[in-house]
Design a protein around this motif. Structure first.
Motif, PDB file in Angstrom:
ATOM      1  N   PRO A 127      -7.237   0.633  11.002  1.00 15.13           N
ATOM      2  CA  PRO A 127      -8.243   0.250  12.003  1.00 15.13           C
ATOM      3  C   PRO A 127      -8.550  -1.246  11.982  1.00 15.13           C
ATOM      4  O   PRO A 127      -9.707  -1.652  11.997  1.00 15.13           O
ATOM      5  N   VAL A 128      -7.522  -2.073  11.903  1.00 14.58           N
ATOM      6  CA  VAL A 128      -7.714  -3.536  11.872  1.00 14.58           C
ATOM      7  C   VAL A 128      -6.620  -4.179  12.717  1.00 14.58           C
ATOM      8  O   VAL A 128      -5.648  -3.538  13.098  1.00 14.58           O
ATOM      9  N   GLY A 129      -6.762  -5.484  12.978  1.00 10.25           N
ATOM     10  CA  GLY A 129      -5.736  -6.240  13.680  1.00 10.25           C
ATOM     11  C   GLY A 129      -4.665  -6.705  12.710  1.00 10.25           C
ATOM     12  O   GLY A 129      -4.879  -6.721  11.493  1.00 10.25           O
ATOM     13  N   ARG A 130      -3.512  -7.137  13.245  1.00  8.71           N
ATOM     14  CA  ARG A 130      -2.390  -7.442  12.360  1.00  8.71           C
ATOM     15  C   ARG A 130      -2.590  -8.705  11.528  1.00  8.71           C
ATOM     16  O   ARG A 130      -1.882  -8.905  10.550  1.00  8.71           O
ATOM     17  N   ASP A 131      -3.566  -9.538  11.879  1.00 12.48           N
ATOM     18  CA  ASP A 131      -3.809 -10.749  11.097  1.00 12.48           C
ATOM     19  C   ASP A 131      -5.070 -10.638  10.248  1.00 12.48           C
ATOM     20  O   ASP A 131      -5.606 -11.630   9.768  1.00 12.48           O
ATOM     21  N   ASP A 132      -5.532  -9.410  10.051  1.00 16.19           N
ATOM     22  CA  ASP A 132      -6.764  -9.212   9.300  1.00 16.19           C
ATOM     23  C   ASP A 132      -6.636  -9.747   7.875  1.00 16.19           C
ATOM     24  O   ASP A 132      -5.578  -9.673   7.254  1.00 16.19           O
ATOM     25  N   ALA A 133      -7.753 -10.274   7.370  1.00 16.69           N
ATOM     26  CA  ALA A 133      -7.760 -10.840   6.014  1.00 16.69           C
ATOM     27  C   ALA A 133      -7.459  -9.786   4.952  1.00 16.69           C
ATOM     28  O   ALA A 133      -7.073 -10.118   3.836  1.00 16.69           O
ATOM     29  N   LEU A 134      -7.652  -8.513   5.296  1.00 17.41           N
ATOM     30  CA  LEU A 134      -7.422  -7.455   4.320  1.00 17.41           C
ATOM     31  C   LEU A 134      -5.959  -7.032   4.230  1.00 17.41           C
ATOM     32  O   LEU A 134      -5.620  -6.111   3.483  1.00 17.41           O
ATOM     33  N   MET A 135      -5.073  -7.707   4.998  1.00 21.94           N
ATOM     34  CA  MET A 135      -3.697  -7.226   5.103  1.00 21.94           C
ATOM     35  C   MET A 135      -3.002  -7.089   3.754  1.00 21.94           C
ATOM     36  O   MET A 135      -2.261  -6.139   3.515  1.00 21.94           O
ATOM     37  N   THR A 136      -3.234  -8.045   2.833  1.00 16.47           N
ATOM     38  CA  THR A 136      -2.546  -7.944   1.542  1.00 16.47           C
ATOM     39  C   THR A 136      -2.975  -6.676   0.798  1.00 16.47           C
ATOM     40  O   THR A 136      -2.137  -5.965   0.240  1.00 16.47           O
ATOM     41  N   SER A 137      -4.258  -6.395   0.800  1.00  9.25           N
ATOM     42  CA  SER A 137      -4.718  -5.192   0.085  1.00  9.25           C
ATOM     43  C   SER A 137      -4.260  -3.914   0.791  1.00  9.25           C
ATOM     44  O   SER A 137      -3.900  -2.930   0.144  1.00  9.25           O
ATOM     45  N   LEU A 138      -4.240  -3.943   2.130  1.00 10.27           N
ATOM     46  CA  LEU A 138      -3.766  -2.766   2.870  1.00 10.27           C
ATOM     47  C   LEU A 138      -2.294  -2.491   2.550  1.00 10.27           C
ATOM     48  O   LEU A 138      -1.873  -1.342   2.438  1.00 10.27           O
ATOM     49  N   LEU A 139      -1.534  -3.569   2.390  1.00 10.42           N
ATOM     50  CA  LEU A 139      -0.105  -3.422   2.100  1.00 10.42           C
ATOM     51  C   LEU A 139       0.135  -2.719   0.765  1.00 10.42           C
ATOM     52  O   LEU A 139       1.115  -1.988   0.608  1.00 10.42           O
ATOM     53  N   THR A 140      -0.771  -2.907  -0.196  1.00  8.17           N
ATOM     54  CA  THR A 140      -0.571  -2.258  -1.505  1.00  8.17           C
ATOM     55  C   THR A 140      -0.727  -0.743  -1.435  1.00  8.17           C
ATOM     56  O   THR A 140      -0.330  -0.040  -2.353  1.00  8.17           O
ATOM     57  N   LEU A 141      -1.308  -0.241  -0.325  1.00 11.38           N
ATOM     58  CA  LEU A 141      -1.449   1.212  -0.178  1.00 11.38           C
ATOM     59  C   LEU A 141      -0.084   1.878   0.024  1.00 11.38           C
ATOM     60  O   LEU A 141       0.060   3.087  -0.118  1.00 11.38           O
ATOM     61  N   SER A 142       0.928   1.096   0.378  1.00 11.83           N
ATOM     62  CA  SER A 142       2.257   1.673   0.569  1.00 11.83           C
ATOM     63  C   SER A 142       2.903   2.043  -0.762  1.00 11.83           C
ATOM     64  O   SER A 142       3.782   2.888  -0.812  1.00 11.83           O
ATOM     65  N   ASP A 143       2.473   1.396  -1.827  1.00  5.41           N
ATOM     66  CA  ASP A 143       3.076   1.712  -3.121  1.00  5.41           C
ATOM     67  C   ASP A 143       2.173   1.358  -4.298  1.00  5.41           C
ATOM     68  O   ASP A 143       1.555   2.253  -4.885  1.00  5.41           O
ATOM     69  N   VAL A 144       2.077   0.079  -4.670  1.00  5.48           N
ATOM     70  CA  VAL A 144       1.506  -0.261  -5.982  1.00  5.48           C
ATOM     71  C   VAL A 144       0.106   0.260  -6.242  1.00  5.48           C
ATOM     72  O   VAL A 144      -0.187   0.729  -7.334  1.00  5.48           O
ATOM     73  N   MET A 145      -0.795   0.187  -5.253  1.00  4.28           N
ATOM     74  CA  MET A 145      -2.146   0.698  -5.503  1.00  4.28           C
ATOM     75  C   MET A 145      -2.118   2.217  -5.643  1.00  4.28           C
ATOM     76  O   MET A 145      -2.776   2.786  -6.519  1.00  4.28           O
ATOM     77  N   GLY A 146      -1.353   2.875  -4.781  1.00  2.98           N
ATOM     78  CA  GLY A 146      -1.217   4.336  -4.888  1.00  2.98           C
ATOM     79  C   GLY A 146      -0.562   4.741  -6.202  1.00  2.98           C
ATOM     80  O   GLY A 146      -0.917   5.759  -6.805  1.00  2.98           O
ATOM     81  N   THR A 147       0.376   3.921  -6.658  1.00  7.68           N
ATOM     82  CA  THR A 147       1.080   4.228  -7.903  1.00  7.68           C
ATOM     83  C   THR A 147       0.161   4.030  -9.107  1.00  7.68           C
ATOM     84  O   THR A 147       0.138   4.848 -10.028  1.00  7.68           O
ATOM     85  N   GLY A 148      -0.628   2.961  -9.114  1.00  6.13           N
ATOM     86  CA  GLY A 148      -1.599   2.763 -10.189  1.00  6.13           C
ATOM     87  C   GLY A 148      -2.621   3.894 -10.210  1.00  6.13           C
ATOM     88  O   GLY A 148      -3.001   4.399 -11.269  1.00  6.13           O
TER      89      GLY A 148
END
Ligand SMILES: [Zn+2]
Length: 343
Positions: free
Chosen positions: A134-155
């Motif tokens: 629910p954000v735009g593609r240049d949102d400041a949260l993009m780096t943290s959102l990207l970790t949901l694809s693997d590393v944060m979910g894996t941790g």
């Protein structure tokens, strides 16, 4: 289109490949907007045999839906979505249990199929796989959102498998991006103390900010002794193994206390599990495996959106697609913790 292809150890190239396109009615076509290089990409980078056809790389990405097949219902053209590191139908026996990495109709990115380190990806089973952001593609949260694809979910998976909870003493073996996310997950789940086993000053500093309360920088026998000493001679209740090599796995198993649990998320590099006899007599639970990242996105997303957790801080380098080969080199040389790719 252009994409990352690995041809052998140390040989990563960005080249022109056939354009991604829809082939099944359940597919979506995704224009990648951000992706990254994974610690697990470094295993083939160090050991892959030469291949003339090469292997497409990348399994962590966010993108904009460009087109969907006739049967796709949950995403539409223009949606910004995150893809977990495995695709899944969301409806089979295992998906319904939240174990999407074992989906009966699922699979993993790359190889002969499109990978995330490229301009576009054909996403099979789009309804089960993709999650709208629910954000735009240049949102400041993009780096943290990207970790949901693997590393944060894996941790998070390591922490769950190791039964982290309030009152527990947690040990995290490994100071890579997954280990650091394991620290975030352990704190989020209420761990009383978090002991990080790691040796790199920049990573240790980040781990402390994420919630690590103690650091053990010794290795091998000395590391085991130090953790046992820090835990009053008993060992940790919950141990997160975030490396996957023989020595790190042995350390993880030996520092678990009687009745404790070890969550293994580092891709095992050895066929056998060490410390078989001692873990048997301690009644240690040994659990873990590939994280069903898809199952955790909904749980972790609200915490990312409101800034309660900031796993995107594990990225310490950003590159464009052409810089990906150098990104592999930098991560392999431990010059970078984790490299983000912006398109
Ligand atoms: Zn399934």
């Amino acid at each position: 289109m252009r994409a990352t292809v690995m041809y052998g150890a140390g040989d990563v190239r960005v080249e022109t490949v056939p354009d991604a396109r829809l082939t099944e009615p359940t597919d979506a076509l995704l224009r990648v907007t951000s992706a990254c290089i994974c610690g697990s990409d470094l295993w083939p980078y160090q050991s892959m045999e030469k291949s003339s056809s090469g292997r497409r790389m990348g399994h962590e990405f966010i993108g904009v839906v460009e087109d969907v097949g006739a049967d796709v219902r949950t995403v539409r053209k223009g949606d910004l979505v995150v893809a977990p590191f495995a695709w899944s139908d969301g409806t089979c026996e295992f998906c319904r249990q939240g174990l999407q990495t074992s989906c009966l109709h699922g699979g993993f990115w790359g190889g002969e199929l499109d990978g995330g380190q490229g301009e576009a990806v054909r996403v099979p089973q789009a309804d089960g796989t993709l999650v709208r952001l629910p954000v735009g593609r240049d949102d400041a949260l993009m780096t943290s959102l990207l970790t949901l694809s693997d590393v944060m979910g894996t941790g998070h998976h390591a922490a769950r498998a190791a039964k982290v909870g309030p009152g527990r003493i947690v040990a995290v073996v490994g100071d890579g991006a997954v280990g650091l996310c394991g620290v975030i997950a352990a704190r989020r789940l209420g761990a009383e103390r978090i002991i990080l086993l790691g040796r790199h000053p920049d990573r240790i500093a980040l781990a402390r900010e994420f919630g690590a309360t103690e650091i053990v920088s010794e290795r091998g026998e000395a590391a085991v002794e130090r953790v046992i000493e820090l835990t009053g001679g008993l060992g940790a209740h919950s141990v997160l193994e975030c490396v996957g090599q023989g020595p790190s796995t042995e350390t993880a198993l030996r520092i678990a206390r009687a009745g404790g649990a070890v969550g293994r998320v580092g891709l095992p590099q050895d066929a056998a599990i060490p410390a078989s006899l001692s873990t048997f007599f301690k009644n240690v639970t040994i659990a873990g495996g590939p994280a069903p990242a898809r199952a955790y996105i909904e749980e972790l997303l609200p915490d990312v959106l409101d800034g309660r957790i900031q796993p995107g801080r594990v990225f310490d380098r950003v590159t464009e697609l052409d810089g990906v080969p150098d990104g592999y080199r930098a991560m392999n040389a431990r010059e970078a913790i984790k490299v983000m790719i912006r398109f």
